[in-house]
Design a protein around this motif. Sequence first.
Motif, PDB file in Angstrom:
ATOM      1  N   LEU A 101       0.835  -1.208   0.000  1.00 19.05           N
ATOM      2  CA  LEU A 101       0.000   0.000   0.000  1.00 19.05           C
ATOM      3  C   LEU A 101       0.867   1.254   0.000  1.00 19.05           C
ATOM      4  O   LEU A 101       0.585   2.218  -0.735  1.00 19.05           O
ATOM      5  CB  LEU A 101      -0.924  -0.026   1.215  1.00 19.05           C
ATOM      6  CG  LEU A 101      -1.835   1.189   1.400  1.00 19.05           C
ATOM      7  CD1 LEU A 101      -2.757   1.369   0.198  1.00 19.05           C
ATOM      8  CD2 LEU A 101      -2.652   1.049   2.690  1.00 19.05           C
ATOM      9  N   ARG A 102       1.924   1.259   0.805  1.00 20.01           N
ATOM     10  CA  ARG A 102       2.809   2.428   0.826  1.00 20.01           C
ATOM     11  C   ARG A 102       3.488   2.615  -0.522  1.00 20.01           C
ATOM     12  O   ARG A 102       3.650   3.761  -0.999  1.00 20.01           O
ATOM     13  CB  ARG A 102       3.866   2.279   1.933  1.00 20.01           C
ATOM     14  CG  ARG A 102       4.606   3.582   2.212  1.00 20.01           C
ATOM     15  CD  ARG A 102       5.692   3.432   3.253  1.00 20.01           C
ATOM     16  NE  ARG A 102       6.871   2.744   2.731  1.00 20.01           N
ATOM     17  CZ  ARG A 102       8.046   2.684   3.364  1.00 20.01           C
ATOM     18  NH1 ARG A 102       8.181   3.253   4.555  1.00 20.01           N
ATOM     19  NH2 ARG A 102       9.063   2.048   2.820  1.00 20.01           N
ATOM     20  N   GLU A 103       3.897   1.524  -1.170  1.00 24.00           N
ATOM     21  CA  GLU A 103       4.504   1.625  -2.489  1.00 24.00           C
ATOM     22  C   GLU A 103       3.509   2.171  -3.512  1.00 24.00           C
ATOM     23  O   GLU A 103       3.872   2.902  -4.423  1.00 24.00           O
ATOM     24  CB  GLU A 103       5.006   0.250  -2.939  1.00 24.00           C
ATOM     25  CG  GLU A 103       6.159  -0.305  -2.129  1.00 24.00           C
ATOM     26  CD  GLU A 103       7.425   0.497  -2.300  1.00 24.00           C
ATOM     27  OE1 GLU A 103       8.035   0.416  -3.388  1.00 24.00           O
ATOM     28  OE2 GLU A 103       7.802   1.239  -1.363  1.00 24.00           O
ATOM     29  N   GLU A 104       2.219   1.846  -3.328  1.00 21.29           N
ATOM     30  CA  GLU A 104       1.180   2.251  -4.286  1.00 21.29           C
ATOM     31  C   GLU A 104       0.781   3.722  -4.125  1.00 21.29           C
ATOM     32  O   GLU A 104       0.597   4.433  -5.120  1.00 21.29           O
ATOM     33  CB  GLU A 104      -0.044   1.357  -4.118  1.00 21.29           C
ATOM     34  CG  GLU A 104      -1.233   1.702  -4.989  1.00 21.29           C
ATOM     35  CD  GLU A 104      -1.019   1.375  -6.458  1.00 21.29           C
ATOM     36  OE1 GLU A 104      -1.821   1.846  -7.292  1.00 21.29           O
ATOM     37  OE2 GLU A 104      -0.046   0.653  -6.794  1.00 21.29           O
ATOM     38  N   ILE A 105       0.621   4.194  -2.874  1.00 24.13           N
ATOM     39  CA  ILE A 105       0.090   5.549  -2.664  1.00 24.13           C
ATOM     40  C   ILE A 105       1.156   6.552  -2.235  1.00 24.13           C
ATOM     41  O   ILE A 105       0.883   7.758  -2.189  1.00 24.13           O
ATOM     42  CB  ILE A 105      -1.053   5.545  -1.628  1.00 24.13           C
ATOM     43  CG1 ILE A 105      -0.544   5.190  -0.232  1.00 24.13           C
ATOM     44  CG2 ILE A 105      -2.162   4.602  -2.068  1.00 24.13           C
ATOM     45  CD1 ILE A 105      -1.624   5.278   0.861  1.00 24.13           C
ATOM     46  N   GLY A 106       2.368   6.078  -1.930  1.00 28.53           N
ATOM     47  CA  GLY A 106       3.436   6.980  -1.536  1.00 28.53           C
ATOM     48  C   GLY A 106       3.552   7.101  -0.034  1.00 28.53           C
ATOM     49  O   GLY A 106       2.588   6.935   0.724  1.00 28.53           O
ATOM     50  N   ARG A 107       4.753   7.424   0.423  1.00 25.47           N
ATOM     51  CA  ARG A 107       5.055   7.472   1.852  1.00 25.47           C
ATOM     52  C   ARG A 107       4.221   8.527   2.583  1.00 25.47           C
ATOM     53  O   ARG A 107       3.683   8.268   3.666  1.00 25.47           O
ATOM     54  CB  ARG A 107       6.547   7.744   2.064  1.00 25.47           C
ATOM     55  CG  ARG A 107       6.989   7.724   3.531  1.00 25.47           C
ATOM     56  CD  ARG A 107       8.462   8.123   3.624  1.00 25.47           C
ATOM     57  NE  ARG A 107       9.307   7.212   2.878  1.00 25.47           N
ATOM     58  CZ  ARG A 107       9.941   6.168   3.411  1.00 25.47           C
ATOM     59  NH1 ARG A 107       9.800   5.924   4.714  1.00 25.47           N
ATOM     60  NH2 ARG A 107      10.702   5.399   2.675  1.00 25.47           N
ATOM     61  N   ALA A 108       4.080   9.710   2.023  1.00 24.24           N
ATOM     62  CA  ALA A 108       3.376  10.796   2.716  1.00 24.24           C
ATOM     63  C   ALA A 108       1.908  10.433   2.949  1.00 24.24           C
ATOM     64  O   ALA A 108       1.368  10.620   4.043  1.00 24.24           O
ATOM     65  CB  ALA A 108       3.496  12.097   1.934  1.00 24.24           C
ATOM     66  N   ALA A 109       1.236   9.927   1.904  1.00 24.75           N
ATOM     67  CA  ALA A 109      -0.171   9.546   2.052  1.00 24.75           C
ATOM     68  C   ALA A 109      -0.320   8.385   3.030  1.00 24.75           C
ATOM     69  O   ALA A 109      -1.258   8.351   3.839  1.00 24.75           O
ATOM     70  CB  ALA A 109      -0.751   9.170   0.693  1.00 24.75           C
ATOM     71  N   PHE A 110       0.608   7.434   2.980  1.00 29.75           N
ATOM     72  CA  PHE A 110       0.538   6.298   3.891  1.00 29.75           C
ATOM     73  C   PHE A 110       0.666   6.752   5.347  1.00 29.75           C
ATOM     74  O   PHE A 110      -0.082   6.289   6.230  1.00 29.75           O
ATOM     75  CB  PHE A 110       1.640   5.293   3.546  1.00 29.75           C
ATOM     76  CG  PHE A 110       1.655   4.092   4.447  1.00 29.75           C
ATOM     77  CD1 PHE A 110       0.792   3.025   4.224  1.00 29.75           C
ATOM     78  CD2 PHE A 110       2.522   4.028   5.520  1.00 29.75           C
ATOM     79  CE1 PHE A 110       0.797   1.920   5.064  1.00 29.75           C
ATOM     80  CE2 PHE A 110       2.540   2.917   6.358  1.00 29.75           C
ATOM     81  CZ  PHE A 110       1.677   1.855   6.129  1.00 29.75           C
ATOM     82  N   GLU A 111       1.567   7.649   5.627  1.00 31.57           N
ATOM     83  CA  GLU A 111       1.758   8.121   7.001  1.00 31.57           C
ATOM     84  C   GLU A 111       0.545   8.906   7.491  1.00 31.57           C
ATOM     85  O   GLU A 111       0.179   8.827   8.664  1.00 31.57           O
ATOM     86  CB  GLU A 111       3.043   8.942   7.083  1.00 31.57           C
ATOM     87  CG  GLU A 111       4.287   8.083   6.906  1.00 31.57           C
ATOM     88  CD  GLU A 111       5.568   8.883   6.881  1.00 31.57           C
ATOM     89  OE1 GLU A 111       5.507  10.140   6.868  1.00 31.57           O
ATOM     90  OE2 GLU A 111       6.662   8.256   6.857  1.00 31.57           O
TER      91      GLU A 111
END
Length: 586
Positions: free
Chosen positions: A497-507
Amino acid sequence: MPDSGAPQGRITHGPVPHGQSPLDHGSLTEAPAGHAPRGRTAHGHRHQAQAHRRAVRAQAPRRHAVQVQEPRSQAARERSARAGGGHARRRRAVAALLASAVSVCLVAASAPAVPLGIGDRLFPYLGNPGYDVLSYDIALDYPGRNDRPLEAVTTIDARLTTGLDRINLDFAHGTVRSVEVDGTRAGFTSAGEDLVITPEDHLDEGERARITVRHTSDPVAAEDREGGWVRTADGLAMANQADAAHLVFPCNDHPSDKAMFTFRITAPDSHTVVANGLPTGVGRTRGAVTWTYRTHHPMATELAQVSIGRSTVLHHAGPHGLPLRDVVPTAHRAELEPWLAKTPAQISWMEERAGRYPFETYGLLLADASTGFALETQTLSLFERDLFTDPALPAWYVESIMMHELAHQWFGDSVSPRTWSDLWLNEGHATWYEALYAEERGGRTLEARMKAAYEASDGWRAAGGPPAAPEPPDPGRKIDLFRPNIYSGAALVLYALREEIGRAAFERLERDWVTRHRDGTASTSDFVRLASRTAGRDLTGFLHPWLYGATTPPMPGHPEWKSAARSATPARRPVTPAHRPGAVRE
């Protein structure tokens, strides 16, 4: 669930002790703000409802009273017929209908007691319908030996969500001496692993009831059951996950029904008692001490913890003045204190990633026992002492296990799973933060760990099901639910999920998740919806194959990663061989 035909002798009728029991507290003392009025009002409202029904019956027209009495005699019917044939026939017809209705009610009331459940896919007989528990008050009298039953009184305040003639509680390993509902003796029997209670009056939807069960709590494990009390070298601790709280006390034993807890534990004055929450008082009398603890936040039954032993309690402060207390065997205090000093910095590390610590206190319970696991009991995580004294274990590994249980205070304790199929949300997140912390402390990189998990993922899915749809555990082996795919396999979902949406959105998603669902429960579908909202697009099509697929989808950003359907041993988390190669649970 174990065989519903398990021996029922574990729940038996017994004499009520003469005189005032030391566990009889009368009315409950005040609960935390926002909950005490509910308990006291519940008790008052229930009595008011009973009084209202009695008053209505007393004031009702005489013909209503006749309707529930036995049919009139033949002479009476003849006199009535002479007084007015048509009127008498109508009255006889009404009496016949009422007699029939009463017969139906009597048949329903005498129907055999049966075990109930809320229909959890993995534990269908766990939990009970018809009520919401508001609070537990659990009083236990420890006799000074951990091979003898504890005398106990469990008081439950509940709100009825539907009308009930019977109340089912989960309870399977003790002797029930008596049951009261709102101060009135109630009938009771056992059915499977349920205690089935028949109150004097029907309980109406919306009412609140107080259920008091006087019973024993047996610390000696049943041959066919795992969990509940843990017998330590000098006393007792608890390990109730996943379905073992009802081996200790009567309850609605499902994480979807969280409640406030008060513990009143009486033990010899040579012992120390610590439980979830904060202490509210200590009473001493003739060689015994009664310790009282109360939670400030609702808690699932599986997270209850009581430590009784010859222990030392170490107090210190955490971030922003958070009170910390750790429980250690007195003889090992010196070698354990350096590990415990790491907790404040670990809490700060988690707060940077998931927001403010969600509870009133925290600490570690280092039990002198061989369990093979650690457990995230709310505000007081359970560990084996041996984990911290084994010289073969690297410091980064021990610290990462400490972090795993700490992360659970946000993911699993504050935000609890709505069903046991949602367990991946607990263990996946705790494993995720464990891996991030281990990387910083000298362990493998996160990417290397996730690549290894990806390679094993198809095998884990074949052996135990996908992360959000695990296979049911074998009867009598409920901890077999804790397989690798809900640990590293679930962390792999978060990595994808983090790889898909990016680190900032995941956090942002992580912090928003624990904020929105604090002190509550949440499901897999809740997580998918919030992830979609955070990303600004529907992620259902992306996440469902990761959560429910028989095989592992391609990893975003790593098309070269491969997975093979190898056999996987059902173990709960890969563990360093130096620390018990057996199953490990968090």
